[in-house]
Structure formats: C-alpha cells, structure tokens
Scaffold this motif. Structure first.
Motif, PDB file in Angstrom:
ATOM      1  N   TRP A  11       1.010  -1.372   0.016  1.00  0.00           N
ATOM      2  CA  TRP A  11       0.010  -0.104   0.138  1.00  0.00           C
ATOM      3  C   TRP A  11       0.844   1.128   0.111  1.00  0.00           C
ATOM      4  CZ3 TRP A  11      -0.023   3.725   3.942  1.00  0.00           C
ATOM      5  CH2 TRP A  11       0.674   3.475   5.105  1.00  0.00           C
ATOM      6  N   GLY A  12       1.931   1.178   0.622  1.00  0.00           N
ATOM      7  CA  GLY A  12       2.880   2.557   0.744  1.00  0.00           C
ATOM      8  C   GLY A  12       3.533   2.877  -0.455  1.00  0.00           C
ATOM      9  N   MET A  13       3.986   1.683  -1.329  1.00  0.00           N
ATOM     10  CA  MET A  13       4.439   2.140  -2.667  1.00  0.00           C
ATOM     11  C   MET A  13       3.247   2.717  -3.554  1.00  0.00           C
ATOM     12  SD  MET A  13       6.801  -1.561  -3.094  1.00  0.00           S
ATOM     13  CE  MET A  13       7.842  -1.911  -1.594  1.00  0.00           C
ATOM     14  N   SER A  14       2.300   1.958  -3.617  1.00  0.00           N
ATOM     15  CA  SER A  14       1.240   2.372  -4.383  1.00  0.00           C
ATOM     16  C   SER A  14       0.760   3.914  -4.038  1.00  0.00           C
ATOM     17  CB  SER A  14      -0.252   1.517  -4.162  1.00  0.00           C
ATOM     18  OG  SER A  14       0.070   0.347  -5.115  1.00  0.00           O
ATOM     19  N   LEU A  15       0.613   4.099  -2.791  1.00  0.00           N
ATOM     20  CA  LEU A  15       0.460   5.499  -2.204  1.00  0.00           C
ATOM     21  C   LEU A  15       1.257   6.535  -2.735  1.00  0.00           C
ATOM     22  CD1 LEU A  15      -0.857   6.715   1.087  1.00  0.00           C
ATOM     23  CD2 LEU A  15       1.144   7.876   0.310  1.00  0.00           C
ATOM     24  N   LEU A  16       2.463   6.257  -2.627  1.00  0.00           N
ATOM     25  CA  LEU A  16       3.694   7.124  -3.241  1.00  0.00           C
ATOM     26  C   LEU A  16       3.555   7.271  -4.649  1.00  0.00           C
ATOM     27  CD1 LEU A  16       6.735   5.998  -1.068  1.00  0.00           C
ATOM     28  CD2 LEU A  16       5.404   8.084  -0.811  1.00  0.00           C
ATOM     29  N   ALA A  31       2.710  10.561  -6.608  1.00  0.00           N
ATOM     30  CA  ALA A  31       3.699  11.230  -7.663  1.00  0.00           C
ATOM     31  C   ALA A  31       2.755  11.172  -9.092  1.00  0.00           C
ATOM     32  CB  ALA A  31       4.744  10.033  -8.015  1.00  0.00           C
ATOM     33  N   ALA A  32       1.927  10.561  -9.440  1.00  0.00           N
ATOM     34  CA  ALA A  32       1.212  10.657 -10.598  1.00  0.00           C
ATOM     35  C   ALA A  32       0.404  11.795 -10.870  1.00  0.00           C
ATOM     36  CB  ALA A  32       0.181   9.328 -10.763  1.00  0.00           C
ATOM     37  N   GLY A  33      -0.509  12.157  -9.693  1.00  0.00           N
ATOM     38  CA  GLY A  33      -1.329  13.263  -9.620  1.00  0.00           C
ATOM     39  C   GLY A  33      -2.614  13.177  -8.812  1.00  0.00           C
ATOM     40  N   PRO A  34      -3.182  14.354  -8.473  1.00  0.00           N
ATOM     41  CA  PRO A  34      -4.303  14.403  -7.807  1.00  0.00           C
ATOM     42  C   PRO A  34      -5.473  13.565  -8.047  1.00  0.00           C
ATOM     43  CG  PRO A  34      -4.407  16.216  -9.167  1.00  0.00           C
ATOM     44  CD  PRO A  34      -2.952  15.556  -9.429  1.00  0.00           C
ATOM     45  N   ARG A  35      -5.609  12.943  -9.158  1.00  0.00           N
ATOM     46  CA  ARG A  35      -6.941  12.064  -9.315  1.00  0.00           C
ATOM     47  C   ARG A  35      -6.209  10.590  -9.366  1.00  0.00           C
ATOM     48  NH1 ARG A  35      -7.596  15.913 -12.454  1.00  0.00           N
ATOM     49  NH2 ARG A  35      -7.197  14.877 -14.420  1.00  0.00           N
ATOM     50  N   ALA A  36      -5.112  10.438  -8.862  1.00  0.00           N
ATOM     51  CA  ALA A  36      -4.714   9.070  -8.432  1.00  0.00           C
ATOM     52  C   ALA A  36      -4.722   8.570  -7.088  1.00  0.00           C
ATOM     53  CB  ALA A  36      -3.191   8.876  -8.833  1.00  0.00           C
ATOM     54  N   LYS A  37      -5.404   7.442  -6.965  1.00  0.00           N
ATOM     55  CA  LYS A  37      -5.822   6.822  -5.684  1.00  0.00           C
ATOM     56  C   LYS A  37      -5.278   5.282  -5.699  1.00  0.00           C
ATOM     57  CE  LYS A  37      -8.026  10.520  -4.310  1.00  0.00           C
ATOM     58  NZ  LYS A  37      -7.664  11.604  -3.250  1.00  0.00           N
ATOM     59  N   VAL A  38      -5.647   4.797  -4.452  1.00  0.00           N
ATOM     60  CA  VAL A  38      -4.797   3.306  -4.086  1.00  0.00           C
ATOM     61  C   VAL A  38      -6.135   2.545  -4.450  1.00  0.00           C
ATOM     62  CG1 VAL A  38      -3.633   1.954  -2.368  1.00  0.00           C
ATOM     63  CG2 VAL A  38      -2.991   4.046  -2.832  1.00  0.00           C
ATOM     64  N   LEU A  39      -5.635   1.395  -4.896  1.00  0.00           N
ATOM     65  CA  LEU A  39      -6.828   0.367  -4.806  1.00  0.00           C
ATOM     66  C   LEU A  39      -6.372  -0.927  -4.021  1.00  0.00           C
ATOM     67  CD1 LEU A  39      -9.108  -1.093  -7.947  1.00  0.00           C
ATOM     68  CD2 LEU A  39      -7.505  -2.716  -6.365  1.00  0.00           C
ATOM     69  N   VAL A  40      -7.386  -1.196  -3.163  1.00  0.00           N
ATOM     70  CA  VAL A  40      -6.825  -2.370  -2.228  1.00  0.00           C
ATOM     71  C   VAL A  40      -7.542  -3.669  -2.560  1.00  0.00           C
ATOM     72  CG1 VAL A  40      -7.128  -3.123   0.004  1.00  0.00           C
ATOM     73  CG2 VAL A  40      -6.680  -0.774  -0.269  1.00  0.00           C
ATOM     74  N   LEU A  77      -5.488   4.693   4.989  1.00  0.00           N
ATOM     75  CA  LEU A  77      -5.512   5.372   3.274  1.00  0.00           C
ATOM     76  C   LEU A  77      -6.689   6.452   3.445  1.00  0.00           C
ATOM     77  CD1 LEU A  77      -5.109   2.251   0.983  1.00  0.00           C
ATOM     78  CD2 LEU A  77      -3.645   4.243   1.134  1.00  0.00           C
ATOM     79  N   LEU A  78      -7.853   6.106   4.199  1.00  0.00           N
ATOM     80  CA  LEU A  78      -8.986   7.012   4.502  1.00  0.00           C
ATOM     81  C   LEU A  78      -8.350   8.213   5.163  1.00  0.00           C
ATOM     82  CD1 LEU A  78     -11.516   4.456   5.839  1.00  0.00           C
ATOM     83  CD2 LEU A  78     -11.954   6.014   3.832  1.00  0.00           C
ATOM     84  N   SER A  79      -7.659   8.044   5.963  1.00  0.00           N
ATOM     85  CA  SER A  79      -6.874   9.313   6.844  1.00  0.00           C
ATOM     86  C   SER A  79      -6.079  10.087   5.731  1.00  0.00           C
ATOM     87  CB  SER A  79      -6.177   8.719   7.885  1.00  0.00           C
ATOM     88  OG  SER A  79      -5.226   9.888   8.310  1.00  0.00           O
ATOM     89  N   GLU A  80      -5.693   9.440   4.705  1.00  0.00           N
ATOM     90  CA  GLU A  80      -4.631  10.332   3.659  1.00  0.00           C
ATOM     91  C   GLU A  80      -5.368  10.569   2.633  1.00  0.00           C
ATOM     92  OE1 GLU A  80      -1.579  10.476   5.899  1.00  0.00           O
ATOM     93  OE2 GLU A  80      -1.331  11.162   3.884  1.00  0.00           O
ATOM     94  N   LEU A  93     -17.349   3.058   7.535  1.00  0.00           N
ATOM     95  CA  LEU A  93     -18.387   3.720   8.206  1.00  0.00           C
ATOM     96  C   LEU A  93     -18.102   4.508   9.276  1.00  0.00           C
ATOM     97  CD1 LEU A  93     -20.996   0.718   7.448  1.00  0.00           C
ATOM     98  CD2 LEU A  93     -20.657   2.821   6.133  1.00  0.00           C
ATOM     99  N   PHE A  94     -17.113   4.154   9.934  1.00  0.00           N
ATOM    100  CA  PHE A  94     -16.630   4.782  11.227  1.00  0.00           C
ATOM    101  C   PHE A  94     -16.043   6.157  10.738  1.00  0.00           C
ATOM    102  CE2 PHE A  94     -15.729   6.145  15.390  1.00  0.00           C
ATOM    103  CZ  PHE A  94     -14.824   5.399  15.885  1.00  0.00           C
ATOM    104  N   PHE A  95     -15.316   6.130   9.696  1.00  0.00           N
ATOM    105  CA  PHE A  95     -14.659   7.388   9.086  1.00  0.00           C
ATOM    106  C   PHE A  95     -15.716   8.283   8.433  1.00  0.00           C
ATOM    107  CE2 PHE A  95     -11.712   9.674   6.466  1.00  0.00           C
ATOM    108  CZ  PHE A  95     -12.295  10.186   5.391  1.00  0.00           C
TER     109      PHE A  95
END
Ligand code: LRH
Ligand code: MN
Length: 396
Positions: A200-205, A209-218, A236-239, A275-277
C-alpha cells in the motif's frame, strides 16, 4: 413500524453498490489447469448478458468492470458495440482495466521494463485504455502491474521506481477531469523475488507522484496473511488516498475465492473502518467497491450472485455498529465494551431485513433462488455448449 435496526439496514442498502468483473463469468483456472463450464461466457455480449442478470436480480451492481484485451480486443473500435451491449443488457461499463501482463513483450515488465520501446508500448496501451474509458463514459482506470523480478540482483529496483513515477505521471495527464486512476498493489505473483508495486505504501507514493486524481486500490487478496488490512484502509482514508477495493477471499495467497467465504469478519472490519470514518467526518468516502474473483469450480453466475448477497449482508451488519457508543468505549479504554459493539453487530442476522428491503423494491427476496427458477442457466448452457467445449482446459 420498522425497528431502528431494520431502518439502518434499509438505509445502508440504499447507498451500497458493488461492481462485478466481466472476467468472473469466463472460464478461468490455475496453472494446473482450467475446468471449463458449458455455460461460461466467452464473448463480451455473453459477459454483459450474465452481468445484466446479476444486476436484474440484486439491483445493486449497475456497472461491470472491463478488461481491455479480454473485452475490447480491437480497442477503441469496440466501444460503440460495448455501449450498445450496455444499453441492451441494462448494465453500464465500469472500471477499465488495461492489460500490461499478458503480452509476450512484457516478459521483463511494462513501465518497469529496461527496454524503452516496451515502456513506450505500455504507455500507449494505458493511454488507449483511458480513451476507451472516455468513449464508454467510465470514470476509473484500474491499473495493476505484474512487473517485478524472480532473482536477486536481476532488477534495478530504484530505476524501475523512477520509470513508474514518470509513466504514471504521463498517464495521469491523459485523464479527463471526471476520471480517476486507481493504483493496485500486490506483494508477489507472477513475480516471485520483487514486485515493483508490492504494498500500500508503494502504491500511495506512486499515486501521489502521478497526480491528484490517482488513488490506491486495495485488493483484499494482495496481502500477507498476517497483515492488518483494515488498518491499511484506515490509514488510506486518513490520507484521502483510498480509491477502491477488489473484494475476494483467500486461505493462503491470492486465491480469488468468493468474498466472505473464508473470513467474513475481515470484510466486516473493513466496512466498519469506512463507516466509522464517514460517521466521524460526516462525508461519504469516494470509494469504488468492486469484486475481483475467478470462479474456477462454482457456477460463475451463481457465485457472483452469492458474492453480491454476501457483500450486502456484511455492509449492512457494519451499518449496525453504533459508532458514537464505540468512540466512547474507545476513549474509556473499555476493551470488552468496544469489542462487543462490533461482535454484536456482526452476529446480527440481517437477512430478514434485507429480504424485506428487496420486497419493498419489488425485487426477488432470494436472488439466487430466483436465478435458479429463471431458466436462464439452462438456456445459455444450450446456446453456449458447442463453443465453450472448444476452449482449452490445459495450462501448458
Ligand atoms: C491481479 C488482479 C488484477 C486483475 C487481475 C484479474 O492479481 O487482482 O486486479 O487485473 O487480478
Ligand atoms: Mn485485483
């Protein structure tokens, strides 16, 4: 007068939608072979027809994920046909999955390949996939890279990381304003020494790096057994970097078994964090809930209906968690109090309330049984038997 509990189940089902994968209807297997089913879908039309049945019977999967090489073998030229299929079978094209792992040229990788011409070829395929998505009015480009290596010393991991940043940034620039790029990670397979996007950390970074409309898929199957997936989800929610899920289940590795078949409490804990988030922030998280499974033995359409039904059950159980009470118990370090709030919600039989909700929507209370009584399976088995008998069963 419905109980407060039933109201919460109804409300959760009103908002919950899950995307189904076209490849879940096709003959799939393992490296030890493929057990073909006469009723399996082999054409895009058959996949849309089967997906349309699942949506018709459940009402909660309005989109079908498409894999470019498998569903649009001629690329852009196939988009008009796909749009017609979507209209005919009442299910819209969902996330678009470029395929950067099947072609022989990707033996040593795609964006991570030392050969510039192959990196450029991979970029052209991703850009075409983004254009295909625009023709289909699809929002999400779902990227998974098989890239990696099998032996120590055979790959420059840092150089490949720089190439991925460069090519994901260039891909991101091709997105339309309404589109997103979802970056999936996987710790191993088919690479068995290092995988370029392994966690997840590598995908997040990479997404950052790619841009604002890039997110992580779990993808729930892409974790070591001892990893706490709901903690990754919470971070990931917190970020604000959680873009979506590929749900499935596993006992060992990326087994792609049906969701909730092995560890339903795992999915419940994930939904609970989301749902908590949402309760805490007062806003809906912009998450694409999707299924990614390969139905090697179960009847493919029945397995998909079973999965959608299970997803509804686990989501509505999580909706029963009283997050205000939970937050109080957490603040009071009331361990048993907090834990039992989750366990009580998970132990609640939400099936009667879900059936009541379906009836209130004029939908079959038991979608699987309705499918079996529809005669659809018998009809397609006759129609497709001849063709699927030709499809190969051996791996090698
Ligand atoms: C890789 C993966 C990816 C898909 C494929 C079908 O394991 O999860 O999401 O493209 O399965
Ligand atoms: Mn996946």
């Amino acid at each position: 007068m419905r109980s407060q509990e039933t109201d919460r189940v109804f409300q959760s089902l009103e908002e919950f939608r899950i995307e189904i994968p076209s490849w879940g209807f096709a003959n799939t297997g393992t490296r030890f072979g493929k057990f073909t089913q006469a009723a399996a879908a082999t054409t895009p039309e058959e996949k849309f027809s089967d997906a349309g049945q699942v949506h018709l019977l459940t009402g909660v999967c309005p989109t079908v994920a498409l894999h470019v090489l498998w569903d649009l073998p001629e690329g852009i030229q196939n988009t008009d046909k796909v749009n017609k299929l979507a209209a005919r079978y009442g299910i819209r094209p969902g996330s678009i999955n470029p395929n950067l792992f099947q072609d022989q040229v990707y033996k040593y990788g795609s964006f991570g390949n030392p050969d510039l011409s192959i990196r450029e070829q991979a970029l052209r395929h991703v850009k075409e996939s983004i254009e295909i998505a625009q023709h289909l009015n699809s929002r999400d480009i779902s990227l998974w890279f098989a890239d990696g290596s099998n032996y120590p010393g055979t790959a420059n991991i840092r150089q490949r990381k720089r190439w991925f940043e460069e090519y994901l940034r260039t891909s991101h620039a091709a997105l339309a304003p309404y589109q997103r790029m979802l970056v999936e990670y996987k710790p191993f397979e088919p690479a068995f020494y290092h995988t370029d996007l392994a966690d997840w950390g590598m995908s997040l970074l990479m997404a950052r790096a790619a841009g604002p409309r890039a997110k992580v898929l779990v993808d729930t199957g892409h974790h070591y057994l001892s990893q706490n997936i709901e903690q990754i989800v919470a971070w990931l929610l917190s970020e604000n970097m959680l873009g979506g899920f590929h749900f499935n289940d596993r006992r060992y590795a990326d087994d792609d078994l049906t969701m909730g078949s092995i560890d339903p409490y795992q999915v419940f804990r994930i939904f609970n964090e989301i749902l908590f988030f949402e309760r805490e922030t007062g806003k809906r998280a912009d998450i694409a809930y999707m299924i990614d499974q390969s139905h090697n033995l179960k009847n493919k359409i029945e397995a998909m209906i079973q999965t959608v039904v299970m997803a509804q059950q686990l989501y509505s159980k999580a909706a029963l968690v009283d997050h205000k009470k939970l937050a109080e118990a957490q603040n009071d370090a009331d361990l048993l109090g907090a834990e039992s709030i989750l366990q009580d919600a998970f132990a609640t039989d939400v099936r009667p309330a879900i059936q009541e909700w379906r009836a209130s929507k004029g939908m079959p209370t038991d979608p699987l049984n309705a499918f079996r009584e529809s005669g659809y399976l018998l009809r397609i088995t006759k129609e497709r038997a001849a063709r699927s008998a030709q499809s190969v069963s051996s791996y090698a």
